[in-house]
Design an enzyme around this catalytic site. Structure first.
Site, PDB file in Angstrom:
ATOM      1  N   GLU A 165       0.856  -1.185   0.000  1.00  0.00           N
ATOM      2  CA  GLU A 165       0.000   0.000   0.000  1.00  0.00           C
ATOM      3  C   GLU A 165       0.891   1.233   0.000  1.00  0.00           C
ATOM      4  OE1 GLU A 165      -3.004   0.162   3.040  1.00  0.00           O
ATOM      5  OE2 GLU A 165      -2.793   2.327   3.206  1.00  0.00           O
TER       6      GLU A 165
ATOM      7  N   GLU B   8      -2.461  11.890   3.001  1.00  0.00           N
ATOM      8  CA  GLU B   8      -3.291  11.407   4.100  1.00  0.00           C
ATOM      9  C   GLU B   8      -3.120  12.271   5.335  1.00  0.00           C
ATOM     10  OE1 GLU B   8      -4.532   7.131   5.990  1.00  0.00           O
ATOM     11  OE2 GLU B   8      -2.422   7.440   5.463  1.00  0.00           O
TER      12      GLU B   8
END
Length: 417
Positions: A130, A135
């Protein structure tokens, strides 16, 4: 591919020198046709109701106007059931290697309870890896970039296994959320090769001349904002494969909810994350993405699998709390990671690397002075101003019903996976 190694404060960073060409262009009217609208329960236990395309369209949660793809969350109604209505998009194509460049006019703001992300992940998390490109949670003002893998991978001086992953957190204040938006947006470029995964951030009007063109060359961009170099610590090709691109905006859950009370801004407005997200729809008018362009480039013919069926993620990773840096943000567009210093003793800080603005000033390859030396950057700024205007027009259009001005996985903890 030919590589060039640059010596940074934290070690060697390997950059590709070959020019790329466009593989997939998500930009404009075809944007939403190239993604699936996920409707499964949030794997990060967020207070969110992900809806399908028809439902989102009926609620005016997305549109394309003047080439800008805009999509957000419900900011009109008190939430119920699974939570606040939102959109989670997963690309219909999976990638192994390549260069992913997203030009954003706007991202979800630094809003209490929110947890937006732009990332990549593959099936059977975390075995396919990932890559968290953008974020943050709650009132965060700077971006955190994280890798999550199966056992046996260490990057950025940290173990990347599972929920916590290995992170690089920049202290630049215009890389995320409200500050990013007030600065007119910016570009994130992620280069994924067998040797490394590098992420660059370029603020509004500070783009290299080729970054949005047909043949971008990362080898000419200077030091990346975050660099995850493989080798003896991690076989990149073993731990990262067949990743989809994901946009989502979730709320509360395993990260934003867990640290809500630790955020002085958020603890002052509500007793709990869910209470705030549920009962204050007006607070989320700025929880939207406005994408000027999104392109995936290739230089070596790495396999691309089309029309892959994406199953619901099985994991429920745990993300990292955001710890703000007090260092003043430098004026240049790119910041250089340094060797991590000793971290404070608190939970969930594994793998965080705090970047020094002073180190950035000393090592910057692309500096503010280049605006004077390279007049083409001034032209880029004018183009960006036009794009920002288009994003505003798209925002107004999204609110055409009920006077709305519409204004993200998972991740380590979240998610994604």
């Amino acid at each position: 591919m030919i590589f060039s190694s640059l010596l940074l404060a934290g070690g060697l960073v390997q950059l590709g020198l070959a020019a790329y060409s466009v593989k997939d262009d998500y930009s404009g009217d075809k944007f939403f046709d190239m993604f699936s609208f996920n409707t499964f329960d949030d794997p990060t236990h967020g207070y969110v109701n992900y809806v399908d395309k028809a439902t989102a369209e009926a609620a005016d949660l997305f549109n394309v106007s003047n080439g800008v793809a805009t999509f957000g969350v419900d900011h009109t109604n008190v939430a119920s059931g699974r939570g606040r209505t939102s959109i989670r998009l997963t690309s219909n194509t999976q990638y192994t290697h390549g260069l992913v460049i997203v030009d954003l006019a706007h991202m979800p703001g630094s809003i209490c309870g929110s947890w937006p992300a732009f990332w990549m992940t593959g099936p059977n998390w975390p075995n396919s890896g990932e890559i968290d490109i953008i974020e943050g949670v709650n009132s965060a003002s700077s971006n955190q970039m994280t890798m999550h893998t199966s056992a046996g991978c260490s990057l950025a001086n940290s173990d990347c296994q599972g929920n916590l992953g290995c992170s690089v957190k920049t202290n630049l204040q215009k890389t995320y959320g409200t500050d990013f938006n007030s600065n007119g947006g910016g570009v994130y470029a992620t280069e994924w090769t067998s040797s490394s995964i590098n992420i660059w951030f370029f603020g509004h009007g500070r783009y290299p001349p080729d970054v949005l063109g047909p043949n971008p060359n990362p080898g000419s961009w200077g030091n990346p904002t975050a660099s995850f170099v493989g080798g003896s610590g991690c076989d990149i090709d073993q731990h990262f494969i067949n990743n989809n691109i994901v946009f989502d905006t979730t709320f509360c859950g395993d990260w934003a909810g867990e640290v809500f009370s630790q955020d002085s801004t958020c603890s002052a407005v509500a007793s709990s994350c869910q209470d705030y997200v549920q009962n204050h729809p007006e607070a989320f008018a700025e929880s939207y993405w406005a994408v000027n362009s999104l392109r995936v480039y290739t230089d070596d013919g790495s396999p691309v699998q089309n029309n892959v069926q994406v199953s619901q993620p099985k994991g429920s990773p745990i993300a990292h709390p955001v710890i703000e840096s007090s260092a003043p943000a430098p004026t240049q567009a790119v910041e250089v990671p340094q060797t991590p210093t000793e971290k404070p003793q608190r939970t969930h800080t594994h793998g965080e690397v705090f970047l020094s603005s002073e180190t950035g000033l000393a090592n910057l390859t692309i500096a503010a002075r280049e605006v004077d030396e390279k007049p083409e950057l001034v032209q880029s700024s004018l183009v960006d101003a036009d794009r920002a205007s288009e994003a505003v027009q798209a925002k107004v259009k999204l609110g055409r019903h009920a006077a709305r001005h519409l204004h993200r996985h998972s991740h380590g903890i979240h998610h994604h996976s």
